[in-house]
Design a protein around this motif. Structure first.
Motif, PDB file in Angstrom:
ATOM      1  N   ALA A  68       1.535   6.488  -6.826  1.00 61.37           N
ATOM      2  CA  ALA A  68       0.346   7.505  -7.183  1.00 61.37           C
ATOM      3  C   ALA A  68       0.745   8.884  -6.986  1.00 61.37           C
ATOM      4  CB  ALA A  68      -0.994   7.073  -6.633  1.00 61.37           C
ATOM      5  N   ILE A  69       1.312   9.109  -5.957  1.00 56.86           N
ATOM      6  CA  ILE A  69       1.883  10.624  -5.755  1.00 56.86           C
ATOM      7  C   ILE A  69       2.906  11.016  -6.561  1.00 56.86           C
ATOM      8  CG2 ILE A  69       3.193  12.138  -4.113  1.00 56.86           C
ATOM      9  CD1 ILE A  69       1.758  10.452  -1.823  1.00 56.86           C
ATOM     10  N   GLN A  73       0.851  -1.220  -0.014  1.00 58.65           N
ATOM     11  CA  GLN A  73      -0.103  -0.044  -0.063  1.00 58.65           C
ATOM     12  C   GLN A  73       0.854   1.290   0.035  1.00 58.65           C
ATOM     13  OE1 GLN A  73      -2.519  -0.552   3.422  1.00 58.65           O
ATOM     14  NE2 GLN A  73      -4.187  -1.696   2.174  1.00 58.65           N
ATOM     15  N   ASP A  74       2.014   1.152   0.779  1.00 57.77           N
ATOM     16  CA  ASP A  74       2.928   2.588   0.780  1.00 57.77           C
ATOM     17  C   ASP A  74       3.563   2.555  -0.576  1.00 57.77           C
ATOM     18  OD1 ASP A  74       2.756   3.105   3.405  1.00 57.77           O
ATOM     19  OD2 ASP A  74       4.249   1.811   4.046  1.00 57.77           O
TER      20      ASP A  74
END
Length: 77
Positions: free
Chosen positions: A29-30, A22-23
C-alpha cells in the motif's frame, strides 16, 4: 572436503513461508501510494511548465498552477 547434503529445517521454512501478510500488504500500500504521487507530481510539473511557458514565460503562473493542482489532488484523493 566431503560433500555436505543440503538439509534444512522444515519448520523454519514453513515459518518463513507464512510471513506476516499484514506487513506485506502495508508495504504494498505504501509502494502504491508513493508511485501514485510520483506520477501525479510528474504530470503536474509538466502541466505547470507548459502553463508557465505559454503565459509570457511566467514562472509565477507555472508555480501557482503547480500549487493549485497539488491542493486539488489532496482534496480529491
Amino acid at each position: 572436503m566431503p560433500h555436505q547434503s543440503l538439509e534444512y529445517d522444515v519448520d523454519k521454512v514453513r515459518s518463513c513461508d507464512s510471513m506476516d501478510n499484514q506487513d506485506h500488504e502495508r508495504t504494498y500500500a505504501i509502494f502504491l501510494s508513493l508511485v501514485k504521487w510520483a506520477v501525479l507530481i510528474g504530470f503536474f510539473l509538466i502541466i505547470s511548465m507548459a502553463v508557465g511557458f505559454m503565459i509570457a514565460k511566467s514562472f509565477l503562473a507555472g508555480l501557482l498552477t503547480f500549487i493549485t493542482l497539488i491542493i486539488l489532488s489532496k482534496t480529491v484523493a
